[in-house]
Motif scaffolding. Structure first.
Motif, PDB file in Angstrom:
ATOM      1  N   GLY A  28      39.036  14.861  13.081  1.00 42.14           N
ATOM      2  CA  GLY A  28      37.809  14.094  12.914  1.00 42.14           C
ATOM      3  C   GLY A  28      37.290  14.128  11.491  1.00 42.14           C
ATOM      4  O   GLY A  28      37.997  14.425  10.535  1.00 42.14           O
ATOM      5  N   PRO A  29      35.994  13.827  11.311  1.00 40.88           N
ATOM      6  CA  PRO A  29      35.402  13.721   9.989  1.00 40.88           C
ATOM      7  C   PRO A  29      34.946  15.044   9.411  1.00 40.88           C
ATOM      8  O   PRO A  29      34.156  15.074   8.477  1.00 40.88           O
ATOM      9  CB  PRO A  29      34.205  12.797  10.252  1.00 40.88           C
ATOM     10  CG  PRO A  29      33.808  13.130  11.653  1.00 40.88           C
ATOM     11  CD  PRO A  29      35.080  13.399  12.382  1.00 40.88           C
ATOM     12  N   ALA A  30      35.458  16.177   9.961  1.00 43.93           N
ATOM     13  CA  ALA A  30      34.964  17.478   9.518  1.00 43.93           C
ATOM     14  C   ALA A  30      35.332  17.788   8.072  1.00 43.93           C
ATOM     15  O   ALA A  30      34.773  18.701   7.481  1.00 43.93           O
ATOM     16  CB  ALA A  30      35.502  18.575  10.432  1.00 43.93           C
ATOM     17  N   GLN A  31      36.295  17.058   7.505  1.00 38.54           N
ATOM     18  CA  GLN A  31      36.733  17.360   6.153  1.00 38.54           C
ATOM     19  C   GLN A  31      35.589  17.238   5.139  1.00 38.54           C
ATOM     20  O   GLN A  31      35.560  17.935   4.146  1.00 38.54           O
ATOM     21  CB  GLN A  31      37.857  16.393   5.754  1.00 38.54           C
ATOM     22  CG  GLN A  31      39.082  16.509   6.660  1.00 38.54           C
ATOM     23  CD  GLN A  31      40.101  15.478   6.311  1.00 38.54           C
ATOM     24  OE1 GLN A  31      40.678  15.506   5.231  1.00 38.54           O
ATOM     25  NE2 GLN A  31      40.362  14.542   7.210  1.00 38.54           N
ATOM     26  N   SER A  32      34.647  16.361   5.419  1.00 34.40           N
ATOM     27  CA  SER A  32      33.553  16.131   4.487  1.00 34.40           C
ATOM     28  C   SER A  32      32.357  17.053   4.721  1.00 34.40           C
ATOM     29  O   SER A  32      31.373  16.984   4.008  1.00 34.40           O
ATOM     30  CB  SER A  32      33.089  14.670   4.608  1.00 34.40           C
ATOM     31  OG  SER A  32      32.612  14.422   5.922  1.00 34.40           O
TER      32      SER A  32
ATOM     33  N   ASN B  26      32.711  15.468  17.163  1.00 32.24           N
ATOM     34  CA  ASN B  26      32.104  15.252  15.852  1.00 32.24           C
ATOM     35  C   ASN B  26      31.286  13.969  15.809  1.00 32.24           C
ATOM     36  O   ASN B  26      30.245  13.902  15.154  1.00 32.24           O
ATOM     37  CB  ASN B  26      33.187  15.236  14.771  1.00 32.24           C
ATOM     38  CG  ASN B  26      33.646  16.639  14.404  1.00 32.24           C
ATOM     39  OD1 ASN B  26      32.875  17.593  14.478  1.00 32.24           O
ATOM     40  ND2 ASN B  26      34.909  16.777  14.029  1.00 32.24           N
ATOM     41  N   LYS B  27      31.709  12.951  16.517  1.00 28.10           N
ATOM     42  CA  LYS B  27      30.930  11.719  16.587  1.00 28.10           C
ATOM     43  C   LYS B  27      29.591  11.957  17.289  1.00 28.10           C
ATOM     44  O   LYS B  27      28.596  11.269  17.009  1.00 28.10           O
ATOM     45  CB  LYS B  27      31.713  10.635  17.324  1.00 28.10           C
ATOM     46  CG  LYS B  27      32.878  10.072  16.534  1.00 28.10           C
ATOM     47  CD  LYS B  27      33.622   9.016  17.347  1.00 28.10           C
ATOM     48  CE  LYS B  27      34.785   8.435  16.562  1.00 28.10           C
ATOM     49  NZ  LYS B  27      35.559   7.446  17.364  1.00 28.10           N
ATOM     50  N   ARG B  28      29.585  12.948  18.189  1.00 26.87           N
ATOM     51  CA  ARG B  28      28.352  13.274  18.910  1.00 26.87           C
ATOM     52  C   ARG B  28      27.517  14.323  18.194  1.00 26.87           C
ATOM     53  O   ARG B  28      26.534  14.830  18.746  1.00 26.87           O
ATOM     54  CB  ARG B  28      28.700  13.773  20.324  1.00 26.87           C
ATOM     55  CG  ARG B  28      29.302  12.699  21.209  1.00 26.87           C
ATOM     56  CD  ARG B  28      29.525  13.158  22.635  1.00 26.87           C
ATOM     57  NE  ARG B  28      30.703  13.993  22.805  1.00 26.87           N
ATOM     58  CZ  ARG B  28      30.683  15.291  23.089  1.00 26.87           C
ATOM     59  NH1 ARG B  28      29.531  15.931  23.218  1.00 26.87           N
ATOM     60  NH2 ARG B  28      31.817  15.973  23.241  1.00 26.87           N
ATOM     61  N   GLY B  29      27.903  14.668  16.968  1.00 25.51           N
ATOM     62  CA  GLY B  29      27.112  15.606  16.184  1.00 25.51           C
ATOM     63  C   GLY B  29      27.711  16.978  16.040  1.00 25.51           C
ATOM     64  O   GLY B  29      27.082  17.865  15.449  1.00 25.51           O
ATOM     65  N   GLY B  30      28.907  17.183  16.566  1.00 22.34           N
ATOM     66  CA  GLY B  30      29.556  18.479  16.425  1.00 22.34           C
ATOM     67  C   GLY B  30      28.945  19.535  17.323  1.00 22.34           C
ATOM     68  O   GLY B  30      28.446  19.241  18.410  1.00 22.34           O
TER      69      GLY B  30
ATOM     70  N   GLY C 121      24.843  20.948  15.428  1.00 23.28           N
ATOM     71  CA  GLY C 121      24.576  20.219  14.193  1.00 23.28           C
ATOM     72  C   GLY C 121      25.628  20.378  13.114  1.00 23.28           C
ATOM     73  O   GLY C 121      25.465  19.831  12.017  1.00 23.28           O
ATOM     74  N   ARG C 122      26.710  21.119  13.394  1.00 26.06           N
ATOM     75  CA  ARG C 122      27.770  21.309  12.406  1.00 26.06           C
ATOM     76  C   ARG C 122      29.055  20.637  12.878  1.00 26.06           C
ATOM     77  O   ARG C 122      29.400  20.704  14.062  1.00 26.06           O
ATOM     78  CB  ARG C 122      28.020  22.811  12.182  1.00 26.06           C
ATOM     79  CG  ARG C 122      26.858  23.521  11.503  1.00 26.06           C
ATOM     80  CD  ARG C 122      26.979  25.037  11.625  1.00 26.06           C
ATOM     81  NE  ARG C 122      28.207  25.547  11.022  1.00 26.06           N
ATOM     82  CZ  ARG C 122      28.580  26.834  11.090  1.00 26.06           C
ATOM     83  NH1 ARG C 122      27.819  27.704  11.759  1.00 26.06           N
ATOM     84  NH2 ARG C 122      29.705  27.231  10.514  1.00 26.06           N
TER      85      ARG C 122
ATOM     86  N   SER D 250      24.432  29.198  20.272  1.00 26.56           N
ATOM     87  CA  SER D 250      24.962  30.273  19.440  1.00 26.56           C
ATOM     88  C   SER D 250      26.478  30.191  19.347  1.00 26.56           C
ATOM     89  O   SER D 250      27.141  29.633  20.222  1.00 26.56           O
ATOM     90  CB  SER D 250      24.560  31.627  20.048  1.00 26.56           C
ATOM     91  OG  SER D 250      25.217  32.693  19.428  1.00 26.56           O
ATOM     92  N   PHE D 251      27.013  30.776  18.284  1.00 28.94           N
ATOM     93  CA  PHE D 251      28.451  30.970  18.162  1.00 28.94           C
ATOM     94  C   PHE D 251      28.805  32.445  18.396  1.00 28.94           C
ATOM     95  O   PHE D 251      29.919  32.875  18.110  1.00 28.94           O
ATOM     96  CB  PHE D 251      28.937  30.544  16.773  1.00 28.94           C
ATOM     97  CG  PHE D 251      28.676  29.088  16.482  1.00 28.94           C
ATOM     98  CD1 PHE D 251      29.303  28.095  17.219  1.00 28.94           C
ATOM     99  CD2 PHE D 251      27.795  28.719  15.491  1.00 28.94           C
ATOM    100  CE1 PHE D 251      29.059  26.756  16.958  1.00 28.94           C
ATOM    101  CE2 PHE D 251      27.541  27.386  15.219  1.00 28.94           C
ATOM    102  CZ  PHE D 251      28.173  26.394  15.955  1.00 28.94           C
ATOM    103  N   ASP D 252      27.867  33.198  18.930  1.00 25.61           N
ATOM    104  CA  ASP D 252      28.072  34.615  19.189  1.00 25.61           C
ATOM    105  C   ASP D 252      28.993  34.787  20.395  1.00 25.61           C
ATOM    106  O   ASP D 252      28.686  34.328  21.500  1.00 25.61           O
ATOM    107  CB  ASP D 252      26.731  35.304  19.443  1.00 25.61           C
ATOM    108  CG  ASP D 252      26.880  36.789  19.667  1.00 25.61           C
ATOM    109  OD1 ASP D 252      27.186  37.194  20.806  1.00 25.61           O
ATOM    110  OD2 ASP D 252      26.692  37.554  18.700  1.00 25.61           O
TER     111      ASP D 252
END
Length: 400
Positions: free
Chosen positions: A23-27, A63-67, A70-71, A337-339
């Motif tokens: 997806g567009p995560a490269q940017s 990623n199109k839905r906002g990841g 928010g990331r 969380s990413f915990d």
């Protein structure tokens, strides 16, 4: 039929995309990095390619839905070459060198167990999609999308034999031939016990080493035994090779049940006609009544065709992989969380709606309900045939 060279060529193309960024995560300056391995080369590659494409589709849509929170999401994929020891090394690299935020499991039981050991060492959640032996999964922060249930050695064969018992002329004798690949061997041994309890007479039991390519002697033994049904503990292209060996000696099994075949090559093979296998999803109602599932089917069909995959329909492998990503997304969003520990605690007490059904993780070794069903190759496509409530509309088990 699909040639082995064709599958190898597709695997080679996939192997060239190591370190995939989806997806567009490269940017994105601060992406969420999710690390995993897949068997992009080696004997498991024909099926692992399906998991790769599914992950790409899911991450792109995510990623199109906002990841996540928010990331944007960056998916890093490494080739474990169908070797558990390589998977172990690569997961170490993902955690220590690549410093990924989250892990996604690899394809197949052996590689998953290797990844699980690394996840346990670093206290990371491991969500995975094709773990076949629940009793071996001792780590308390692993979560399976492969809905075998906590005791698949009993429940999975029971589903198969229930379906066969519904036939106008149920089988009375069985030959069981199986790879020694751990999950296949485990389920095949379970099938021996369940068959005995159901009154099926076992007239042949044979094993082969994983990686075997000479199925002539096995085919000959099965032909001589003349069973009513052949239970085949195969993975990847092994089932194709066995059926081809049977064809060379002018033998066609009356009923043949496969465990984890490469879906495309078996469905496309003339010898695969009426082959039976296990499933958690096929692209027909009632599965596709779920709008998320219906959209995934549409996208997967398009992408698989463009990628030149030998089978472009969504079936159990793609659905398990998609479900694993659904579990991961649900845990992150529910805990905000990413915990890893927070995610694990939430999953243990919660249920997650997926395209294969609702999954839970509160039974033996974090497994839940057995959602396995039986499917069959009919007119070149896999369709669910048992239980009746999950069968494709107007479909029954074929014997001719």
């Amino acid at each position: 039929m699909i040639s082995l060279k064709r599958v190898a060529a597709l695997a080679a193309i996939a192997a060239g995309s190591l370190g995939l960024i989806a997806g567009p995560a490269q940017s994105q300056s601060n992406p969420v990095r999710i690390g995993s391995t897949l068997a992009l080369t080696g004997p498991l590659s024909a099926t692992a390619l399906v998991h790769k494409l599914t992950g790409e589709i899911y991450v792109e849509d995510l990623n199109k839905r906002g990841g996540l929170l928010g990331r944007k999401v960056e998916w890093i994929v490494k080739d474990d070459q169908s070797k558990p020891e390589v998977a172990r090394t690569l997961y170490e690299q993902l955690v220590t060198a690549d410093k990924v935020d989250l892990l996604m499991g690899p394809y197949a039981t052996g590689a998953i167990l290797s990844a699980m050991g690394v996840a346990q060492r670093y206290n990371k959640v491991l969500i995975h999609h094709t773990m076949g032996i629940p009793s071996l999964a001792k780590y308390d922060m692993h979560f399976p999308a492969w809905s075998l249930g906590a005791d698949p050695g009993a429940t999975v064969p029971a589903t198969v034999f229930d379906g066969l018992a519904s036939l106008p002329k149920p089988p009375k004798t069985i030959a069981i031939v199986t790879s020694k690949f751990p999950s296949l061997h485990f389920l095949s041994l379970g099938a021996r016990e369940v068959a005995k309890k159901r009154g099926l007479q076992e007239i042949l039991f044979l094993e082969w080493e994983f990686g075997n390519r000479d199925f002539g002697p096995i085919a000959a033994r099965v032909k001589d035994a003349k069973p009513d049904v052949v239970w085949i503990g195969d993975i990847g292209l092994e089932g194709n090779m066995l059926l081809e060996a049977m064809k060379k000696i002018d033998y066609e099994p009356p009923l043949h049940v496969h465990l984890y075949p490469a879906p495309g090559p078996l469905a496309a093979s003339p010898e695969g006609k009426n082959a039976l296998s296990l499933t958690i999803f096929e692209e027909h109602p009632p599965y596709t009544n779920d709008p998320v599932a219906a959209q995934f089917v549409k996208t997967f069909n398009e992408r698989a065709k463009a990628a030149g995959l030998p089978y472009t329909s969504v079936e159990t492998q793609a659905a398990a992989s998609f479900s694993a990503w659904q579990i991961l997304e649900a845990a992150v969003k529910a805990t905000n969380s990413f915990d890893d520990r927070k995610m694990a605690d939430w999953l243990k007490k919660s249920q997650v709606k997926t395209i294969q059904g609702t999954l839970r993780f509160d039974r033996g070794n974090n497994f839940g309900d057995d959602l396995m069903r039986m499917k069959q190759v009919q007119d070149g496509k896999w369709v669910t045939v048992w239980p009746k409530e999950w069968a494709a509309p107007g479909t029954t088990i074929r014997t001719q």
